[in-house]
Design a protein around this motif. Structure first.
Motif, PDB file in Angstrom:
ATOM      1  N   ALA A 125       0.499  -0.778  -0.219  1.00  0.00           N
ATOM      2  CA  ALA A 125       0.204  -0.045   0.304  1.00  0.00           C
ATOM      3  C   ALA A 125       0.820   1.181   0.047  1.00  0.00           C
ATOM      4  CB  ALA A 125      -0.849  -0.196   1.223  1.00  0.00           C
ATOM      5  N   GLU A 126       1.919   1.446   0.207  1.00  0.00           N
ATOM      6  CA  GLU A 126       3.101   1.847   0.727  1.00  0.00           C
ATOM      7  C   GLU A 126       3.465   2.850  -0.433  1.00  0.00           C
ATOM      8  OE1 GLU A 126       6.741   2.522   3.541  1.00  0.00           O
ATOM      9  OE2 GLU A 126       5.185   1.052   4.258  1.00  0.00           O
ATOM     10  N   VAL A 127       3.735   1.809  -1.240  1.00  0.00           N
ATOM     11  CA  VAL A 127       4.890   1.815  -2.509  1.00  0.00           C
ATOM     12  C   VAL A 127       3.555   2.079  -3.639  1.00  0.00           C
ATOM     13  CG1 VAL A 127       5.598   0.204  -4.575  1.00  0.00           C
ATOM     14  CG2 VAL A 127       6.041  -0.351  -1.950  1.00  0.00           C
ATOM     15  N   ALA A 128       2.059   1.931  -3.430  1.00  0.00           N
ATOM     16  CA  ALA A 128       1.315   2.681  -4.402  1.00  0.00           C
ATOM     17  C   ALA A 128       1.298   3.576  -4.251  1.00  0.00           C
ATOM     18  CB  ALA A 128       0.071   2.039  -4.026  1.00  0.00           C
ATOM     19  N   GLY A 129       0.925   4.631  -2.260  1.00  0.00           N
ATOM     20  CA  GLY A 129       0.895   5.599  -1.974  1.00  0.00           C
ATOM     21  C   GLY A 129       2.330   6.025  -2.588  1.00  0.00           C
ATOM     22  N   ALA A 130       3.329   6.071  -2.959  1.00  0.00           N
ATOM     23  CA  ALA A 130       4.576   6.697  -3.096  1.00  0.00           C
ATOM     24  C   ALA A 130       4.461   7.203  -4.679  1.00  0.00           C
ATOM     25  CB  ALA A 130       5.747   5.969  -2.846  1.00  0.00           C
ATOM     26  N   SER A 131       3.614   6.103  -5.380  1.00  0.00           N
ATOM     27  CA  SER A 131       3.892   6.502  -6.576  1.00  0.00           C
ATOM     28  C   SER A 131       2.463   7.252  -6.308  1.00  0.00           C
ATOM     29  CB  SER A 131       2.797   4.896  -7.157  1.00  0.00           C
ATOM     30  OG  SER A 131       3.957   3.866  -7.332  1.00  0.00           O
ATOM     31  N   ALA A 132       1.506   7.323  -6.402  1.00  0.00           N
ATOM     32  CA  ALA A 132       0.389   8.514  -6.149  1.00  0.00           C
ATOM     33  C   ALA A 132       1.301   9.723  -6.450  1.00  0.00           C
ATOM     34  CB  ALA A 132      -0.782   8.084  -5.203  1.00  0.00           C
ATOM     35  N   GLY A 133       1.591  10.009  -5.264  1.00  0.00           N
ATOM     36  CA  GLY A 133       2.534  11.721  -5.486  1.00  0.00           C
ATOM     37  C   GLY A 133       3.358  11.715  -6.603  1.00  0.00           C
ATOM     38  N   GLY A 134       4.445  11.311  -7.597  1.00  0.00           N
ATOM     39  CA  GLY A 134       4.761  11.331  -8.364  1.00  0.00           C
ATOM     40  C   GLY A 134       3.524  11.537  -9.987  1.00  0.00           C
ATOM     41  N   LEU A 135       2.197  10.905  -9.635  1.00  0.00           N
ATOM     42  CA  LEU A 135       1.859  11.225 -11.038  1.00  0.00           C
ATOM     43  C   LEU A 135       1.127  12.039 -10.685  1.00  0.00           C
ATOM     44  CD1 LEU A 135       0.277   8.991 -13.391  1.00  0.00           C
ATOM     45  CD2 LEU A 135      -0.757   8.003 -11.205  1.00  0.00           C
ATOM     46  N   ALA A 136       0.308  12.485  -9.223  1.00  0.00           N
ATOM     47  CA  ALA A 136      -0.330  13.564  -9.542  1.00  0.00           C
ATOM     48  C   ALA A 136      -0.070  14.590  -9.690  1.00  0.00           C
ATOM     49  CB  ALA A 136      -0.337  13.551  -7.941  1.00  0.00           C
ATOM     50  N   VAL A 137       1.188  15.173 -10.136  1.00  0.00           N
ATOM     51  CA  VAL A 137       1.673  16.396 -10.567  1.00  0.00           C
ATOM     52  C   VAL A 137       0.924  16.623 -11.912  1.00  0.00           C
ATOM     53  CG1 VAL A 137       3.171  16.464  -8.517  1.00  0.00           C
ATOM     54  CG2 VAL A 137       4.409  15.664 -11.071  1.00  0.00           C
ATOM     55  N   HIS A 138       1.481  14.853 -12.661  1.00  0.00           N
ATOM     56  CA  HIS A 138       1.287  15.135 -14.130  1.00  0.00           C
ATOM     57  C   HIS A 138      -0.961  14.958 -14.648  1.00  0.00           C
ATOM     58  CE1 HIS A 138       5.694  13.379 -15.236  1.00  0.00           C
ATOM     59  NE2 HIS A 138       5.192  13.248 -14.186  1.00  0.00           N
ATOM     60  N   LEU A 139      -1.207  14.897 -13.307  1.00  0.00           N
ATOM     61  CA  LEU A 139      -2.941  14.976 -13.799  1.00  0.00           C
ATOM     62  C   LEU A 139      -3.026  16.889 -13.924  1.00  0.00           C
ATOM     63  CD1 LEU A 139      -4.237  12.874 -11.016  1.00  0.00           C
ATOM     64  CD2 LEU A 139      -3.042  12.270 -13.655  1.00  0.00           C
ATOM     65  N   ALA A 140      -3.720  16.950 -15.019  1.00  0.00           N
ATOM     66  CA  ALA A 140      -4.576  18.294 -15.791  1.00  0.00           C
ATOM     67  C   ALA A 140      -5.267  18.793 -15.216  1.00  0.00           C
ATOM     68  CB  ALA A 140      -4.615  18.040 -17.152  1.00  0.00           C
ATOM     69  N   SER A 141      -6.015  18.045 -14.037  1.00  0.00           N
ATOM     70  CA  SER A 141      -6.906  19.297 -13.590  1.00  0.00           C
ATOM     71  C   SER A 141      -6.566  18.862 -11.814  1.00  0.00           C
ATOM     72  CB  SER A 141      -8.060  17.823 -13.273  1.00  0.00           C
ATOM     73  OG  SER A 141      -9.297  18.313 -11.919  1.00  0.00           O
ATOM     74  N   PRO A 142      -6.448  20.544 -10.992  1.00  0.00           N
ATOM     75  CA  PRO A 142      -6.071  20.519  -9.809  1.00  0.00           C
ATOM     76  C   PRO A 142      -7.269  20.409  -8.787  1.00  0.00           C
ATOM     77  CG  PRO A 142      -6.802  22.856 -11.147  1.00  0.00           C
ATOM     78  CD  PRO A 142      -7.173  21.719 -12.118  1.00  0.00           C
ATOM     79  N   ILE A 143      -8.153  19.432  -9.181  1.00  0.00           N
ATOM     80  CA  ILE A 143      -8.385  18.806  -7.906  1.00  0.00           C
ATOM     81  C   ILE A 143      -8.585  16.851  -8.407  1.00  0.00           C
ATOM     82  CG2 ILE A 143     -11.518  17.913  -7.382  1.00  0.00           C
ATOM     83  CD1 ILE A 143     -11.060  20.137  -6.953  1.00  0.00           C
ATOM     84  N   ALA A 144      -8.817  16.854  -9.209  1.00  0.00           N
ATOM     85  CA  ALA A 144      -7.621  15.109  -9.525  1.00  0.00           C
ATOM     86  C   ALA A 144      -6.320  14.992  -8.782  1.00  0.00           C
ATOM     87  CB  ALA A 144      -7.647  14.929 -10.924  1.00  0.00           C
ATOM     88  N   ALA A 145      -5.446  16.162  -8.878  1.00  0.00           N
ATOM     89  CA  ALA A 145      -4.441  16.398  -8.775  1.00  0.00           C
ATOM     90  C   ALA A 145      -4.105  15.804  -7.129  1.00  0.00           C
ATOM     91  CB  ALA A 145      -3.668  17.283  -9.354  1.00  0.00           C
ATOM     92  N   ALA A 146      -5.342  17.083  -6.962  1.00  0.00           N
ATOM     93  CA  ALA A 146      -5.456  16.888  -5.377  1.00  0.00           C
ATOM     94  C   ALA A 146      -5.771  15.511  -4.033  1.00  0.00           C
ATOM     95  CB  ALA A 146      -5.808  17.894  -4.427  1.00  0.00           C
ATOM     96  N   HIS A 147      -6.877  15.505  -5.651  1.00  0.00           N
ATOM     97  CA  HIS A 147      -7.491  13.866  -4.716  1.00  0.00           C
ATOM     98  C   HIS A 147      -7.017  12.873  -5.215  1.00  0.00           C
ATOM     99  CE1 HIS A 147     -11.557  14.904  -5.219  1.00  0.00           C
ATOM    100  NE2 HIS A 147     -11.356  15.876  -4.291  1.00  0.00           N
ATOM    101  N   MET A 148      -5.599  12.460  -6.252  1.00  0.00           N
ATOM    102  CA  MET A 148      -4.879  11.775  -6.282  1.00  0.00           C
ATOM    103  C   MET A 148      -3.538  11.421  -4.488  1.00  0.00           C
ATOM    104  SD  MET A 148      -3.162   9.192  -7.271  1.00  0.00           S
ATOM    105  CE  MET A 148      -4.051   9.007  -9.463  1.00  0.00           C
TER     106      MET A 148
END
Length: 392
Positions: free
Chosen positions: A170-193
Motif C-alpha cells: 500500500a505504501e508503494v502505491a502511495g509513493a506512486s500517487a505522489g509522482g503521478l499527481a503532478v502529471h494530472l491536468a485537473s487541479p481537483i483530480a491531482a489533489a485527490h490523488m
C-alpha cells in the motif's frame, strides 16, 4: 518421461509442472528489476546512457510482469486445486504483495520513461494501472493479515521479515500517487490523488513499523532464522525506504498541487513533513541496512543457499537508494548523493548476480517449487493417501 539434465526444466517430469508450481514469489523479479530501472534514472549526474539502460530495463520488466501474470493466472485456471492451498501456507501468501509492488515499478516507469516515447498517453496508462495497483495493494494488505489471524499457523519463533510484504504494497502505491499527481491536468483530480497517496501510506507504514518491533523481539529471543530465509533480513529495509520515499515525493508534490485548490498552507506543511519525516525514516533504515549486512555476513560462514528469496537483496535496497537520492535533491546535502550513488553501484552488482543465478537455476526448473503443494503431498503420503485425491 524424464528429461536429461541438460534440457530446460529437467528438474520436473513435464514442462506443465512449471505452471503447476508457479508461485507469486516470482513477481519479486519484477520488483527488483523495476526498482533498478527507476534508480538508474534518478542519478543526479547527467549520463544519458543511464537513462537508456533504465528504459531498456523498464521495457523488459513489462514483458516479465506480463509473463508472470499469465503463468500465475494459468495456474489458477488449470491447477485450481493446487493453487488454493496457498492461503493456508504460512509463507507463500506473503508474496501476493509482490504483485502490486511489481506493477508499481512499471507505473512509475511510464512517468520516467514512457512520456518520452508516447507522450501524455503514458500518463493515461499510468493512471489506469495505478487504480488497479492501489486496489490490489489494499486487498492484499487486508486479506493476507486476515488469513494470518484465522487460517494459518504462526509462531514468534518462525516469524521473519517476510510478514512485511503484503503490508508494504500500500505504501508503494502511495509513493506512486505522489509522482503521478503532478502529471494530472485537473487541479481537483491531482489533489485527490495526493490525498489518496497519504491514505495508502498510512495504511501501511504504521503497521509495518509495528511488525519491525515484533521482529526485533523475535531476533533477540530466537536468534537468526534458518539459512533458506537468510536474505529476509533485508526486507526490513523495504517499508523504511519506501516510507521515506513516499513522504518525500508526496511532500514535494504537495505545494504546487494544493496551492491550485486554495490549500497552499497545507502544501507548505506537507513539504516540510516530507523532508523531516523522510530523514527520520532514512535514519531508521540505515540501522536496519547495517544490521542486514552484518546478518548476511554471519550466514556466509555456513554458506548461503540460492533461492528466490535472494531477490530480497534488490527491491528493499532499491527503494532505500531512491529515498537517498531524493534526499540529496531536496536537502542539497552532497553526502546523500554520494551515498545514493554508492548504493546504486551495490544494487546493480547484486541485481546482476541474482539474475545470473536465477537464469541458471530457473533453466533447469529448480526454482519452480510450490511449498504449499509439497507440504500437502507430504502430509497425504504420510497417511497413505494419493496426494491428487486430497484437496487441502
Amino acid at each position: 518421461m524424464h528429461f536429461h539434465l541438460s534440457q530446460p526444466f529437467s528438474h520436473h517430469d513435464h514442462p506443465r509442472e512449471i505452471v503447476r508450481q508457479f508461485t507469486p514469489n516470482w513477481f519479486t523479479v519484477t520488483m527488483g528489476t523495476g526498482v533498478l530501472a527507476l534508480a538508474l534514472n534518478q542519478v543526479p549526474v547527467n549520463l544519458p546512457i543511464l537513462h537508456r539502460l533504465g528504459t531498456a530495463l523498464w521495457e523488459a520488466n513489462i514483458g516479465l510482469f506480463i509473463c508472470c501474470s499469465i503463468l500465475y493466472a494459468a495456474r489458477w485456471v488449470f491447477f485450481t486445486r493446487d493453487a488454493i492451498p496457498i492461503f493456508r501456507h504460512p509463507v507463500m501468501p506473503m508474496f501476493l504483495g509482490a504483485i502490486p509492488m511489481g506493477l508499481a515499478t512499471i507505473i512509475n516507469g511510464f512517468l520516467a520513461f514512457g512520456t518520452t516515447r508516447i507522450g501524455h498517453l503514458a500518463v493515461n496508462f499510468a493512471v489506469m494501472l495505478w487504480w488497479v495497483d492501489a486496489l490490489l495493494a489494499v486487498g492484499v494488505g487486508l486479506l493476507v493479515p486476515f488469513l494470518m489471524f484465522t487460517k494459518q499457523d504462526h509462531t514468534i519463533e518462525s516469524m521473519t521479515a517476510v510478514w512485511l510484504l503484503p503490508i508494504v504494497a500500500a505504501e508503494v502505491a502511495g509513493a506512486s500517487a505522489g509522482g503521478l499527481a503532478v502529471h494530472l491536468a485537473s487541479p481537483i483530480a491531482a489533489a485527490h490523488m495526493l490525498f489518496y497517496g497519504y491514505i495508502l501510506w498510512a495504511l501501511s507504514v504504521p503497521l509495518a513499523l509495528s511488525v519491525l518491533v515484533v521482529l526485533f523481539l523475535r531476533l533477540v529471543l530466537h536468534k537468526l532464522p534458518k539459512r533458506d530465509m537468510a536474505v529476509s533480513s533485508w526486507l526490513a529495509l523495504g517499508p523504511l525506504g519506501t516510507g521515506a520515499l513516499g513522504l518525500l515525493v508526496l511532500g514535494h508534490s504537495a505545494p504546487g498541487i494544493l496551492a491550485a485548490v486554495g490549500m497552499s498552507e497545507i502544501g507548505a506543511v506537507a513539504d516540510g513533513i516530507g523532508v523531516i519525516g523522510g530523514l527520520v525514516l532514512w535514519g531508521y533504515g540505515a540501522w536496519w541496512l547495517v544490521m542486514a549486512v552484518a546478518i548476511t555476513m554471519s550466514y556466509l560462514k555456513e554458506g548461503l543457499p540460492f533461492n528466490m528469496g535472494w531477490w530480497g537483496f534488490t527491491f528493499p535496497l532499491g527503494v532505500y537508494t531512491l529515498a537517498t537520492l531524493n534526499l540529496g535533491v531536496q536537502t542539497g546535502i552532497t553526502v546523500f548523493d554520494i551515498i545514493g550513488e554508492a548504493l546504486l553501484v551495490i544494487l546493480s552488482g547484486l541485481w546482476i548476480t541474482v539474475v545470473l543465478r536465477t537464469l541458471s537455476n530457473g533453466y533447469h526448473g529448480h526454482l519452480f517449487v510450490a511449498p504449499c503443494i509439497a507440504a500437502r503431498e507430504t502430509r497425504t503420503r504420510e497417511i497413505g493417501l494419493d496426494p491428487w485425491l486430497v484437496d487441502k
